[in-house]
Design an enzyme around this catalytic site. Structure first.
Site, PDB file in Angstrom:
ATOM      1  N   ASP A  31      -1.685   6.634   6.788  1.00 14.73           N
ATOM      2  CA  ASP A  31      -1.719   5.211   7.122  1.00 14.73           C
ATOM      3  C   ASP A  31      -2.557   4.994   8.378  1.00 14.73           C
ATOM      4  OD1 ASP A  31      -1.188   2.569   6.751  1.00 14.73           O
ATOM      5  OD2 ASP A  31       0.904   2.650   7.383  1.00 14.73           O
ATOM      6  N   LYS A  90       0.831  -1.221   0.000  1.00 17.67           N
ATOM      7  CA  LYS A  90       0.000   0.000   0.000  1.00 17.67           C
ATOM      8  C   LYS A  90       0.863   1.269   0.000  1.00 17.67           C
ATOM      9  CE  LYS A  90      -2.410  -1.424   3.625  1.00 17.67           C
ATOM     10  NZ  LYS A  90      -1.956  -2.829   3.751  1.00 17.67           N
ATOM     11  N   THR A  91       1.803   1.345   0.919  1.00 21.28           N
ATOM     12  CA  THR A  91       2.679   2.525   0.981  1.00 21.28           C
ATOM     13  C   THR A  91       3.558   2.617  -0.253  1.00 21.28           C
ATOM     14  OG1 THR A  91       2.725   2.366   3.403  1.00 21.28           O
ATOM     15  CG2 THR A  91       4.410   3.733   2.366  1.00 21.28           C
ATOM     16  N   THR A 125      -5.536  -1.625   7.337  1.00 19.18           N
ATOM     17  CA  THR A 125      -5.646  -3.082   7.336  1.00 19.18           C
ATOM     18  C   THR A 125      -7.017  -3.506   7.840  1.00 19.18           C
ATOM     19  OG1 THR A 125      -4.670  -3.130   9.555  1.00 19.18           O
ATOM     20  CG2 THR A 125      -3.173  -3.434   7.693  1.00 19.18           C
ATOM     21  N   ARG A 129       6.836  -7.315   2.596  1.00 15.21           N
ATOM     22  CA  ARG A 129       7.618  -6.614   3.616  1.00 15.21           C
ATOM     23  C   ARG A 129       8.545  -7.577   4.353  1.00 15.21           C
ATOM     24  NH1 ARG A 129       3.936  -3.543   7.423  1.00 15.21           N
ATOM     25  NH2 ARG A 129       3.801  -2.148   5.624  1.00 15.21           N
TER      26      ARG A 129
END
Length: 319
Positions: free
Chosen positions: A97, A52-53, A146, A206
């Protein structure tokens, strides 16, 4: 070996996974450039660590726009939000976020900023409370979460574009491993080893990036540029990562559930309290993974260990 260990992709060509999202983003970016306008506000939701980031930053790069990133818990007051919005320039991207964690009063101020690019600020005039409207430059808000189910409906409805980020396949993770190994100047002696390392990452980009970085450290310490099967197995043992990709936190969860609760269901909140761990650590990565490999079952009354989870406990934890 290369010096850099920054493995975050900076272009669409470097980004693997989320194919449908990438296809749509390319269309929206092209359209925005042609229209000489900002992108619609976007909501990115899905599991932690799925890009996402990274895609928000790639989007900013493709548009040649500035991006401001901030975690929602850091916006503690309306004044904090006003100060953030005041720094934006025309076309900027604001990435928030954990957006579901915004305070309701802060959310309400954000509504007019998103819809009309104006701030509706209350102020006291004598005994009355009045509203003053402050114009803002046009910007794009990207909210990431999330836990999209916790997002307030009025806020959700103000996002014109919504993307659900899905989990990754082993093929996609293996491509990420190979690309990252090339970036840092390492290679495996056998192609199958890219999948071998990928299978130990919970299929999470990640975690994949972090594991490749640790392999890089291990290779530097041992003066290696080519990693063979035996070296990779030694690395897994060094990192205490088993064939499932289970780490020490996962083992702690299984151990606590078995020894403290046995057959009884337990809530994540109770589990986090007993383990002295952040509930977000359990909820966003460990618990979904343990469910996906069949070690934990979700029930209406809470989480329970499955037969497979109990077998793992006896064979790997309580030896």
């Amino acid at each position: 070996m290369g010096n850099s260990v920054n493995l975050r992709p900076s272009t669409f060509d470097e980004f693997f996974g989320q194919e449908q999202i990438v296809k749509e983003l390319k269309v929206y970016i092209y359209s925005a450039i042609k229209r000489e306008d900002v992108l619609d506000h976007m909501l990115f939701f899905g599991p932690s660590g799925t890009g996402k980031t990274t895609l928000a930053m790639i989007l900013a790069n493709e548009l040649h726009r500035r991006i401001r990133t901030i975690n929602a818990p850091m916006i503690e007051s309306i004044q904090d939000l006003v100060e953030i919005l005041a720094t934006l320039q025309e076309g900027d991207i604001l990435f928030i976020d954990e957006i579901h964690r915004l305070d309701k009063k802060i959310e309400e101020v954000l509504y007019s900023a998103m819809e009309d690019f104006k701030l509706a600020l209350p102020y006291k005039s004598g005994e009355k409370v009045k509203i003053v409207m402050v114009s803002l430059p046009k910007f794009t808000l990207i909210g990431a979460t999330t836990l999209d189910g916790l997002l307030a409906t009025p806020l959700r409805e103000r996002f014109g574009i919504k993307f659900h980020f899905s989990n990754y396949s082993l093929d996609e993770i293996s491509l990420i491993v190979k690309q990252n190994m090339q970036k840092i100047g390492l290679e495996f002696s056998n192609e199958i080893l890219y999948r071998e390392l990928g299978s130990r990452t919970k299929l999470n980009p990640r975690i994949t990036n972090n594991l490749v970085k640790r392999l890089y450290d291990y290779a530097i310490f041992n003066d290696l540029e080519i990693i063979d099967s035996k070296t990779l197995q030694n690395f897994f043992e060094f990192m205490k990562i088993d064939v499932y990709g289970i780490n020490e936190l996962d083992k702690k969860i299984i151990k606590t559930m078995y020894e403290k609760f046995g057959e009884s269901p337990v809530s994540l909140e109770s589990l986090a309290t007993i383990m002295n761990e952040s509930i977000s650590n359990l909820k966003e990565v460990s618990e979904p993974f343990l469910v996906s490999i069949g070690f934990i079952s979700r029930t209406r009354r809470g989480r329970t260990l499955t037969k497979l989870g109990k077998t793992f406990y006896w064979s790997n934890i309580n030896k």
